[in-house]
Enzyme design. Sequence first.
Site, PDB file in Angstrom:
ATOM      1  N   ASP A 288      -5.784  36.745  37.246  1.00 13.32           N
ATOM      2  CA  ASP A 288      -6.307  37.981  36.675  1.00 13.32           C
ATOM      3  C   ASP A 288      -5.382  38.369  35.544  1.00 13.32           C
ATOM      4  OD1 ASP A 288      -7.664  40.285  36.185  1.00 13.32           O
ATOM      5  OD2 ASP A 288      -7.165  41.280  38.068  1.00 13.32           O
TER       6      ASP A 288
ATOM      7  N   ASP B 159      -8.935  38.108  46.329  1.00 11.42           N
ATOM      8  CA  ASP B 159      -8.338  36.864  45.836  1.00 11.42           C
ATOM      9  C   ASP B 159      -8.150  35.813  46.938  1.00 11.42           C
ATOM     10  OD1 ASP B 159      -7.920  37.586  43.089  1.00 11.42           O
ATOM     11  OD2 ASP B 159      -6.340  38.928  43.757  1.00 11.42           O
TER      12      ASP B 159
ATOM     13  N   ASP C 145      17.879   1.477  50.862  1.00  3.72           N
ATOM     14  CA  ASP C 145      17.334   2.829  50.965  1.00  3.72           C
ATOM     15  C   ASP C 145      18.443   3.874  50.866  1.00  3.72           C
ATOM     16  OD1 ASP C 145      14.673   2.293  51.062  1.00  3.72           O
ATOM     17  OD2 ASP C 145      14.517   2.269  53.235  1.00  3.72           O
TER      18      ASP C 145
END
Length: 790
Positions: free
Chosen positions: A320, A586, A679
């Site tokens: 808005d 909303d 990793d």
Amino acid sequence: MDLDKKYKEYKGLSSEEVSQLIHQYGENSIKLKKRIGPILSFLEKVMNPLMILMVGISIVSFAVGQRTSAMFVIAMVILSAFLDFLNSYRSGKAVEKLSARVSSKTTAIRSGEKQEIETRYVVPGDILFLSAGNVIPADGQVLASDDFFVNQSSLTGESIPVEKISIKDQGTREPIEDDAKIFMGTSVVSGFAIVLVEKTGLSTQFGKIAEDLNKAEPRTNFEVAITKFSYFIMKLVFFMAGFVMIVYLFKNSDHLNRSIILEAITFALAITIGVTPDMLPAIITVSLSRGSMKMAKKEVIVKHLTAIENFGSMDVLCTDKTGTLTQDQITLVKYIDYKGVDSKKVLELGHLSSHFHTGVNNPLDAAINDFKDIDVAHYKKIDEIPYDFTRRRSSMVVSSGGKRFLITKGAPEDVLKVCTSFELNGRQSKTVATQEIISKQFNDLSGEGFRVLGLAYKEIPDDTNTSYDRKTEMDMVFVGFLAFLDPPKEGVSETIAQLAELGISIKILTGDNDLLAQKICRDIGITISGVLSGAQIEKMDDLELMSAVKTTNIFARINPLQKERIILILKKNGQAVGYLGDGINDAPALKAADVGISVENAVDIAKDTADIILVKKSLESLREGVIEGRKTFHNTLKYVLMGLSSNFGNMFSMMGAVTFLPFLPMMPAQILLNNFIYDSSQFALPTDEVDEEDLKQPAHWDLKFIRRYMLVFGLISSAFDFLTFFLLYFYFHLGEHQFQTGWFIESIVTQTLVIYVIRTRKIPFLQSSPSRLLFFNTLGVVLLASILPF
């Protein structure tokens, strides 16, 4: 009307009746989505395809005696789920502290007396006494009122308070049902009212919206992409594991026994673990957690961690205008005659009308009163004819110097209906041509997005009559216009330009008229590409709207369902959508968006639905969130590209090596250790620097790109592996254990160093440097891999 005495006309419900009605209808509460307990919340983090695959691998590993492998994999699952749970749970607790629920107490008339009761005990049939500042706890109808104005912006999107009048008290005004209706969650701005409760809890308008939000939540772009990626990994794992098992069993088919079969399964499992990016959930969670902590320092509460990634992929922000683009403060800009020239008389008459106004303290009257101090000491208020939505005007009767005047202001077209003369420079005329000039001036102001009031007056007899009604509004003289704007926020133009540089377009979804929205957009530098009204949208099917939303960036006079529909259509068009809202109206759009954003002082249902809560309603906070999201995305993508291409390359090399080598190219335990060490070298990736070029465009998951990248770089990696195999086996003639050790070292060192190539498109170190933690982490891994065999 003295409502404080009038309430005595109403007896209200008795205690026995209240008990029966509570038993019949239940308590007056909105049961929003319940927060699940810690244990279920933790288990929820494990329920995704990649996690399930890893749990399955650990179970099979344990079943075939590979307990070390099983424990390693399950440890990764627990670590990742725990990190995700911990951060999500903490964020949820923080949001609970921010939430301010609907007013807990209200005044009811029961057994003929006023009583303060908890709103959850309000029942249909209750008589409530409401005054300025109250939050309305249920849906109902006004029985009696006095200057009773309600702010319904959180429900309807309308910024101007609405007057609520009992139909039987409206006098000559035509009955309008909505004028007498009140709704749960709206608030009283001014005046008093006695109301009859008709609906409570989930039966209210508020409750129906809340009930809709309890349905299954749509998955975001990020969640969909991760799920697709996980299924892709599963297919790849099953193919490679199956291929290795078949080849190994075929090679040993002449002396096939239980030991060979178990060895084949063990090696296939090692391949499975090796190609699975088992640290991906942990890397994603650590990246998101780090991003959420950074945003918390900027007064942005992240409720759902995946929302940070969605910030990064967002390419459309729907919002808005009020409070986001503007200061949420109506300002008087112009006071002009009907030809557009500044007029002190227009300002003076407007000020008199607003100064003596005793109804709702609406933003337009406040703007007039705040504009300039005007001496009104020599004026006296005689009477007031209040505003209503049939006439769309109000009038004030004042006297000064023995003369009495009626001043009328309101919607220009409705003020003109009661005018027969037009004043310019003190002279009055009645020509039809003047009406055309006035209409053109009004249209020009409206076209520029001003909120416009028309102003008229007339002198009336100074007699003893002190009571006037709307019939007095006739044969008036039109003098000019008052024009208002809600000024743009300071710095919002720069922020919007910066968002545009980040590839984010803004679409305005508002309950206000399109002219005002267009004016604000022009003032802050938003190019208007198209305008659609709610009435136009209502006539469109989905295909027509899908085409229209691509070029439209102002949607005016739209309702909550239309907001939600626009969001869903944008997502169907392949865009990642963010929505910023703070009202009940909303909530459906917040839920439908990829990332729902609300503010700390929003209504409860908006905060409960949103993924992110802003302590301040600021586009600047959103811009910083977008940047943080893209950093998180790219660092996560780095792990996926590094791990998947490297692991795929290694496992592809093993698939090739197992077909011509008389022994396994690497022992299952070495594969696991290799995978774990590699990793570990990437665990610092969430702290890595991201090239500025990568932050300028929305970041989207592209599974096709990931597959291509995996194949190209994986095969390049395999080419170096095959060269290593040739040197180790055919040139140096190494035996089984020396070969496995040599490839183990070469594999880790080359994989780790390639991190610096994959992490940037620039020249490593010279044009793009890694974070210190990543550099020292990878350096440590290379040293560990080099000395470990010794």
